[in-house]
Design an enzyme around this catalytic site. Structure first.
Site, PDB file in Angstrom:
ATOM      1  N   HIS A  75      -6.067   2.739   1.336  1.00 50.71           N
ATOM      2  CA  HIS A  75      -5.108   3.982   1.667  1.00 50.71           C
ATOM      3  C   HIS A  75      -5.814   4.595   2.766  1.00 50.71           C
ATOM      4  CE1 HIS A  75      -3.015   2.833  -1.950  1.00 50.71           C
ATOM      5  NE2 HIS A  75      -3.701   3.685  -2.567  1.00 50.71           N
ATOM      6  N   ASP A 111       0.937  -1.003   0.043  1.00 48.32           N
ATOM      7  CA  ASP A 111      -0.055   0.093  -0.036  1.00 48.32           C
ATOM      8  C   ASP A 111       0.851   1.144  -0.060  1.00 48.32           C
ATOM      9  OD1 ASP A 111      -1.577   2.296   0.969  1.00 48.32           O
ATOM     10  OD2 ASP A 111      -3.000   0.873   1.582  1.00 48.32           O
ATOM     11  N   HIS A 112       1.079   1.709  -1.120  1.00 45.74           N
ATOM     12  CA  HIS A 112       2.291   2.713  -1.268  1.00 45.74           C
ATOM     13  C   HIS A 112       1.920   3.977  -0.312  1.00 45.74           C
ATOM     14  CE1 HIS A 112      -0.381   4.370  -4.255  1.00 45.74           C
ATOM     15  NE2 HIS A 112       0.125   5.643  -4.131  1.00 45.74           N
TER      16      HIS A 112
END
Ligand code: NAD
Length: 489
Positions: A240, A177-178
């Site tokens: 996110h 999950d950047h």
């Protein structure tokens, strides 16, 4: 820097993500010494290509990164290629042989990292074949790094996880999950657990509400085909936003280790109040952008169904059923074609119970404003704290003043990009900034209620103008509680 010895197998080596983010991140790790002599990457995809052609492709991806003479070429010599159809079991045998060779050649000591960067319908198949066809080693580690999306609802996510679990244990899986790789998202922990003046107030006695905004300026662009089947709820909220909210809401971990942090994030997500369908209808707002000037509305973008009911905007009020947060709303919103591109978190504190500065003779009976702690995630990284102070001069009136800390340009330049950071964490075996299965499961269960509701009821779209902050209902969501978005146009 300590060198990480690793043999990386990349599925989807000719893809957009690989070219834009993965090779550049690996190169930076190489420049910083985290990768050195003992690493190699075996790229795969359906295309036929020689090792040399693949190395050219890698060189091309990293050409804009300043480097010493010969550094990029030396780096590219660690890259190899094998055409491979992930659905054909016999192809894995070829992969296996090359991995055995490369392991010997580069002295990677049996450490294998499998990175899945392709269409998610293949994730399960690849994982199963990795084990069946004997690509795992006994002497080093075996790890899986996996891109989003992780399922499209709880059931499909569970199915995927069950497939991955046939080959990898939970502690071998790194779900990207950047957002968790962003400097200021990681800074939430430092801010909260490193500062008694913050953590002491971090509860429902002092905090009135928390606002999380992930705002995008662009529309769907070339991802329309994918996006139209996903929508903002799946694409941004389930992953996110839930991850950011979990970091804000979690209790303090016993120690700053991945296991301890994970336990607390899971607990936080478990205590999120799962809405009934009627509660969901009242607490979730969806939107889809309309046309402006010569730009088409969402339904007329290339690759979008002209009758699409897909939401490009979501705003919601989340509540936790636990001691710390009972009664404190977490308002979240995200969308495309909004006023600007930024991510920020606003923590709004309660006003004093009694305002001794209020002037009964003037209209301004509530002179004091709320204290607000803002965490700027991007494009600027920093904090802001809004306090009440005396207005300079004769008499006594108050006015809000802002204390701001913005990270310097130098610090920003030196700060690794999310993918570089996360790649490094995976090489080190550190899970702190990856989502665990339990977190993903709770997030899906929460989101599924809204999705099911929205799939049944036809929306009134389009309902917001590009360049705004979404539909009017997103403001009404707060107004009905007597509140406002801190960032407002
Ligand atoms: P892409 O479509 O550009 O690349 C897919 C790759 O898979 C290509 O190398 C293709 O050749 C290969 N491939 C497809 N079918 C194959 C098969 N049957 N056998 C072998 N190889 C096959 O995709 P992308 O944009 O690079 O995305 C990869 C992953 O990263 C996806 O899970 C995506 O959701 C995720 N992701 C992408 C971005 C982005 O900015 N591109 C951002 C976040 C997450």
């Amino acid at each position: 820097a300590t060198e990480n010895k690793a043999l990386i197998t990349l599925f989807g080596a000719t893809g957009d993500l690989a070219k834009r983010k993965l090779y550049t991140s690996l190169f930076k790790l190489y420049q910083r010494g985290y990768l050195a002599d003992h690493f190699a990457l075996l790229g795969t995809s359906r295309h036929e290509m020689s090792d040399e052609e693949f190395q050219e492709m890698v060189l091309n991806s990293i050409k804009d990164i300043p480097a010493k003479d010969g550094e990029a070429e030396a780096f590219s010599k660690h890259f190899f290629y094998c055409a491979h159809d992930v659905t054909k079991p016999e192809h894995y045998v070829k992969l296996k042989d090359r991995l055995t060779e490369l392991d010997k050649q580069f002295g990677t000591e049996g450490n294998r990292l499998f990175y899945m960067s392709m269409a998610p319908q293949f994730f399960g198949t690849i994982a199963i074949n990795i084990k069946k066809q004997g690509l795992l080693t006994d002497n080093g580690y075996n790890r899986l790094v996996i891109e989003k999306p992780f399922g499209r609802d709880f059931d499909s996510a569970k199915k995927l996880n069950d497939e991955l679990s046939q080959t990898f244990e939970e502690n071998q899986i790194f779900r990207i999950d950047h957002y968790l790789g962003k400097e200021m998202v990681q800074n939430i922990q430092a801010l909260r657990f490193g500062n008694p003046i913050i953590e002491a107030l971090w509860n429902n006695r002092y905090i009135d509400n928390i606002q999380v905004t992930l705002s995008e300026k662009l529309g769907v662009e070339e991802r329309a085909g994918y996006y139209d089947h996903s929508g903002a709820l799946r694409d941004m909220v389930q992953n996110h936003i839930m991850q950011v909210v979990a970091q804000l809401a979690m209790e303090e971990p016993v120690a700053f280790t991945d296991d301890d942090v994970r336990v607390e994030k899971i607990k936080a997500l478990r205590s999120l109040h799962v809405y009934t369908p009627s509660e969901a209808a009242a607490n979730f707002v969806r939107g889809q952008y309309g046309a402006v000037n010569d730009q088409p509305d969402y339904r007329h973008e290339d690759g979008v169904d002209p009758e699409s009911g897909t939401e490009t905007f979501v705003a919601a009020k989340l509540m936790f059923d636990n001691y710390r947060w009972s009664g404190v709303p977490f308002y979240v919103r995200t969308g495309k074609k909004l006023a600007d591109k930024f991510t920020r978190i606003d923590v709004v504190f309660k006003k004093p119970l009694i305002d001794i500065f209020a002037n009964p003779d003037t209209a301004d009976k509530q002179a004091l404003k709320s204290n607000v702690l803002t965490i700027y995630v991007e494009p600027n990284s920093g904090f802001g704290l809004r306090l009440n102070a005396k207005h300079v001069g004769q008499g006594f009136t108050t006015e809000p003043v802002d204390l701001n800390f913005v990270q310097s340009d130098t610090a920003k330049k030196e700060s690794p990009e999310p993918y570089e950071r996360l790649f490094h964490d995976a090489l080190e075996g550190n899970h702190t900034n990856f989502a665990s299965w339990a977190e993903i499961a709770y997030a899906w269960k929460f989101v599924d209620v809204i999705r099911n509701l929205w799939d049944i009821e036809k929306p009134q779209f389009p309902n917001y103008t590009p360049g705004s902050m979404g539909p009017a209902a997103a403001n009404e969501l707060l107004a009905r509680d007597g509140r406002k978005w801190v960032y407002d146009l």
